[in-house]
Design a protein around this motif. Structure first.
Motif, PDB file in Angstrom:
ATOM      1  N   ALA A  58       2.284  -2.612 -26.705  1.00 43.20           N
ATOM      2  CA  ALA A  58       2.015  -3.708 -25.784  1.00 43.20           C
ATOM      3  C   ALA A  58       2.125  -3.238 -24.337  1.00 43.20           C
ATOM      4  O   ALA A  58       1.343  -3.660 -23.468  1.00 43.20           O
ATOM      5  N   THR A  59       3.077  -2.358 -24.081  1.00 38.88           N
ATOM      6  CA  THR A  59       3.274  -1.865 -22.713  1.00 38.88           C
ATOM      7  C   THR A  59       2.100  -0.989 -22.289  1.00 38.88           C
ATOM      8  O   THR A  59       1.620  -1.084 -21.156  1.00 38.88           O
ATOM      9  N   GLN A  60       1.638  -0.146 -23.200  1.00 36.31           N
ATOM     10  CA  GLN A  60       0.490   0.701 -22.887  1.00 36.31           C
ATOM     11  C   GLN A  60      -0.765  -0.139 -22.663  1.00 36.31           C
ATOM     12  O   GLN A  60      -1.556   0.129 -21.751  1.00 36.31           O
ATOM     13  N   ALA A  61      -0.942  -1.175 -23.472  1.00 37.48           N
ATOM     14  CA  ALA A  61      -2.097  -2.061 -23.308  1.00 37.48           C
ATOM     15  C   ALA A  61      -2.039  -2.765 -21.957  1.00 37.48           C
ATOM     16  O   ALA A  61      -3.056  -2.918 -21.276  1.00 37.48           O
ATOM     17  N   ALA A  62      -0.837  -3.170 -21.549  1.00 35.85           N
ATOM     18  CA  ALA A  62      -0.676  -3.837 -20.256  1.00 35.85           C
ATOM     19  C   ALA A  62      -1.013  -2.883 -19.113  1.00 35.85           C
ATOM     20  O   ALA A  62      -1.699  -3.253 -18.151  1.00 35.85           O
ATOM     21  N   ALA A  63      -0.556  -1.636 -19.226  1.00 37.22           N
ATOM     22  CA  ALA A  63      -0.843  -0.644 -18.187  1.00 37.22           C
ATOM     23  C   ALA A  63      -2.343  -0.381 -18.092  1.00 37.22           C
ATOM     24  O   ALA A  63      -2.892  -0.231 -16.988  1.00 37.22           O
ATOM     25  N   SER A  64      -3.005  -0.346 -19.234  1.00 35.11           N
ATOM     26  CA  SER A  64      -4.459  -0.128 -19.243  1.00 35.11           C
ATOM     27  C   SER A  64      -5.179  -1.286 -18.564  1.00 35.11           C
ATOM     28  O   SER A  64      -6.137  -1.084 -17.814  1.00 35.11           O
ATOM     29  N   ARG A  65      -4.721  -2.508 -18.809  1.00 34.75           N
ATOM     30  CA  ARG A  65      -5.331  -3.686 -18.178  1.00 34.75           C
ATOM     31  C   ARG A  65      -5.186  -3.654 -16.663  1.00 34.75           C
ATOM     32  O   ARG A  65      -6.016  -4.191 -15.926  1.00 34.75           O
TER      33      ARG A  65
ATOM     34  N   GLU B   4       0.824  -1.202   0.000  1.00 36.58           N
ATOM     35  CA  GLU B   4       0.000   0.000   0.000  1.00 36.58           C
ATOM     36  C   GLU B   4       0.865   1.262   0.000  1.00 36.58           C
ATOM     37  O   GLU B   4       1.779   1.417   0.818  1.00 36.58           O
ATOM     38  N   GLY B   5       0.599   2.149  -0.966  1.00 32.56           N
ATOM     39  CA  GLY B   5       1.297   3.422  -1.029  1.00 32.56           C
ATOM     40  C   GLY B   5       2.690   3.372  -1.609  1.00 32.56           C
ATOM     41  O   GLY B   5       3.391   4.394  -1.652  1.00 32.56           O
ATOM     42  N   ARG B   6       3.123   2.228  -2.096  1.00 30.53           N
ATOM     43  CA  ARG B   6       4.472   2.100  -2.643  1.00 30.53           C
ATOM     44  C   ARG B   6       4.455   2.119  -4.171  1.00 30.53           C
ATOM     45  O   ARG B   6       3.460   1.765  -4.795  1.00 30.53           O
ATOM     46  N   SER B   7       5.571   2.515  -4.727  1.00 31.10           N
ATOM     47  CA  SER B   7       5.709   2.579  -6.182  1.00 31.10           C
ATOM     48  C   SER B   7       6.775   1.600  -6.640  1.00 31.10           C
ATOM     49  O   SER B   7       7.849   1.520  -6.027  1.00 31.10           O
ATOM     50  N   ALA B   8       6.478   0.886  -7.713  1.00 34.34           N
ATOM     51  CA  ALA B   8       7.390  -0.154  -8.197  1.00 34.34           C
ATOM     52  C   ALA B   8       7.629  -0.014  -9.689  1.00 34.34           C
ATOM     53  O   ALA B   8       6.702   0.280 -10.452  1.00 34.34           O
ATOM     54  N   VAL B   9       8.841  -0.256 -10.101  1.00 36.90           N
ATOM     55  CA  VAL B   9       9.208  -0.326 -11.513  1.00 36.90           C
ATOM     56  C   VAL B   9       9.451  -1.780 -11.865  1.00 36.90           C
ATOM     57  O   VAL B   9      10.119  -2.507 -11.125  1.00 36.90           O
ATOM     58  N   ILE B  10       8.910  -2.208 -13.003  1.00 37.11           N
ATOM     59  CA  ILE B  10       9.086  -3.589 -13.463  1.00 37.11           C
ATOM     60  C   ILE B  10       9.534  -3.553 -14.912  1.00 37.11           C
ATOM     61  O   ILE B  10       8.768  -3.139 -15.794  1.00 37.11           O
TER      62      ILE B  10
ATOM     63  N   LYS C 137      -2.599  -5.472  -6.998  1.00 36.06           N
ATOM     64  CA  LYS C 137      -3.598  -6.049  -6.088  1.00 36.06           C
ATOM     65  C   LYS C 137      -3.249  -5.786  -4.627  1.00 36.06           C
ATOM     66  O   LYS C 137      -4.143  -5.746  -3.768  1.00 36.06           O
ATOM     67  N   GLU C 138      -1.959  -5.620  -4.364  1.00 35.24           N
ATOM     68  CA  GLU C 138      -1.527  -5.366  -2.993  1.00 35.24           C
ATOM     69  C   GLU C 138      -1.265  -3.889  -2.724  1.00 35.24           C
ATOM     70  O   GLU C 138      -0.563  -3.532  -1.775  1.00 35.24           O
ATOM     71  N   GLY C 139      -1.833  -3.016  -3.569  1.00 31.59           N
ATOM     72  CA  GLY C 139      -1.828  -1.591  -3.282  1.00 31.59           C
ATOM     73  C   GLY C 139      -0.756  -0.755  -3.937  1.00 31.59           C
ATOM     74  O   GLY C 139      -0.692   0.462  -3.714  1.00 31.59           O
ATOM     75  N   ALA C 140       0.121  -1.361  -4.736  1.00 27.29           N
ATOM     76  CA  ALA C 140       1.209  -0.605  -5.349  1.00 27.29           C
ATOM     77  C   ALA C 140       0.758   0.132  -6.600  1.00 27.29           C
ATOM     78  O   ALA C 140      -0.207  -0.251  -7.263  1.00 27.29           O
ATOM     79  N   ARG C 141       1.503   1.163  -6.917  1.00 21.07           N
ATOM     80  CA  ARG C 141       1.424   1.811  -8.226  1.00 21.07           C
ATOM     81  C   ARG C 141       2.640   1.336  -9.001  1.00 21.07           C
ATOM     82  O   ARG C 141       3.735   1.249  -8.423  1.00 21.07           O
ATOM     83  N   VAL C 142       2.465   1.017 -10.259  1.00 21.98           N
ATOM     84  CA  VAL C 142       3.556   0.397 -11.006  1.00 21.98           C
ATOM     85  C   VAL C 142       3.869   1.160 -12.287  1.00 21.98           C
ATOM     86  O   VAL C 142       3.005   1.800 -12.885  1.00 21.98           O
ATOM     87  N   VAL C 143       5.125   1.070 -12.661  1.00 19.82           N
ATOM     88  CA  VAL C 143       5.589   1.603 -13.943  1.00 19.82           C
ATOM     89  C   VAL C 143       6.188   0.442 -14.713  1.00 19.82           C
ATOM     90  O   VAL C 143       7.102  -0.233 -14.228  1.00 19.82           O
ATOM     91  N   LEU C 144       5.649   0.199 -15.887  1.00 17.02           N
ATOM     92  CA  LEU C 144       6.109  -0.895 -16.730  1.00 17.02           C
ATOM     93  C   LEU C 144       7.104  -0.364 -17.756  1.00 17.02           C
ATOM     94  O   LEU C 144       6.785   0.532 -18.533  1.00 17.02           O
ATOM     95  N   GLY C 145       8.306  -0.920 -17.746  1.00 20.66           N
ATOM     96  CA  GLY C 145       9.294  -0.565 -18.755  1.00 20.66           C
ATOM     97  C   GLY C 145       9.458  -1.714 -19.723  1.00 20.66           C
ATOM     98  O   GLY C 145       9.725  -2.844 -19.313  1.00 20.66           O
ATOM     99  N   ASP C 146       9.281  -1.436 -21.007  1.00 22.69           N
ATOM    100  CA  ASP C 146       9.400  -2.501 -22.007  1.00 22.69           C
ATOM    101  C   ASP C 146       9.713  -1.867 -23.354  1.00 22.69           C
ATOM    102  O   ASP C 146       9.524  -0.648 -23.547  1.00 22.69           O
TER     103      ASP C 146
END
Length: 246
Positions: free
Chosen positions: A42-49, A5-11, A28-37
């Motif tokens: 495909a990356t934008q579609a994944a973020a939208s999902r 909760e409240g944490r930010s993650a880069v993947i 699902k466990e409260g994080a905000r994520v940034v997808l690098g690819d």
């Protein structure tokens, strides 16, 4: 309270496969994520999902480029205000035997896996140590433990990630930054399910649990390492293999 909760993650490599499964588990466990690819669409579609810009954003990133990884991390800071978790997952394969593997095939795999993980680890660490907290999770492979025929490049890179993880963990522990690694075995994916049946059967015969793993099962271990559930762990390498090559 959710574990992230409240944490930010880069993947990195977060648009599909294990990377996307990790992103799903984190959100699902409260994080905000940034997808690098590498694939912007495909990356934008994944973020939208995952729920769109409030919880997930997409950034094109070539992990072999220090400047692009740096830009990925700064985009995270600008969007979400912190960098709490870094997952170095991006990878490729260029399988070939020693007699036929080209220097380019070797270099490509080393650069994406090992150099890319080094970029992600050192640049994320530079941000995290300033605030005295953070977690880095590096994705190695069972190939880095036992070596696989036809994968001298991949096995070398994945073994290198283990050494990098342990060395970085020793350097960063007193700064409040933990660094751990995961070694997946045979995980069900489009790539593994496209292999010849004979090769699939051989690998299955080596697994005591008699089944392949699922991306979500690797993601669960990444969640454990990213969260306070593993607060006294650093420099560890966790195998997710169904018992293969114990």
């Amino acid at each position: 309270m959710a574990h992230l909760e409240g944490r930010s993650a880069v993947i990195t490599g977060g648009a599909q496969g294990i990377g996307f499964a990790i992103a799903e588990a984190f959100v699902k466990e409260g994080a905000r994520v940034v997808l690098g690819d590498l694939d912007p669409e495909a990356t934008q579609a994944a973020a939208s999902r995952l729920g769109g810009p409030d919880v997930a954003i997409a950034v094109r990133c070539d992990v072999t480029s220090s400047s692009e990884v740096d830009a990925l991390l700064h985009r995270t800071l600008a969007a979400f205000g912190s960098l709490d978790v870094m997952v170095n997952n991006a990878g490729i394969t260029r399988d070939a035997g020693l007699r036929t593997m080209t220097e380019s095939q070797f270099d490509d795999v080393i650069n994406v896996h090992l150099k890319g993980t080094w970029h992600g680890t050192r640049l994320a660490a530079a941000v995290m140590r300033e605030r005295g907290a953070g977690v880095i999770v590096n994705v190695s492979s069972l190939s880095g433990k036992v070596g696989m025929a036809g994968q001298t490049n991949y096995s070398a890179a994945k073994a290198g990630i283990v050494g990098l993880t342990k060395a970085a963990a020793k350097e960063l522990a007193h700064h409040g930054v933990r660094v751990n690694a995961i070694q997946p075995g045979l995980i069900r994916s489009k790539m593994t399910e496209s292999m010849p049946q004979r090769a699939w059967d051989q690998k299955m015969s080596e697994i005591p649990m008699r089944r392949p793993g699922e991306p979500a099962e690797v993601a669960a271990v990444a969640l454990f390492l990213a969260s306070d559930l593993s607060s006294y762990m650093t420099g560890a390498v966790l195998e997710v293999t169904g018992g293969r090559f114990m």
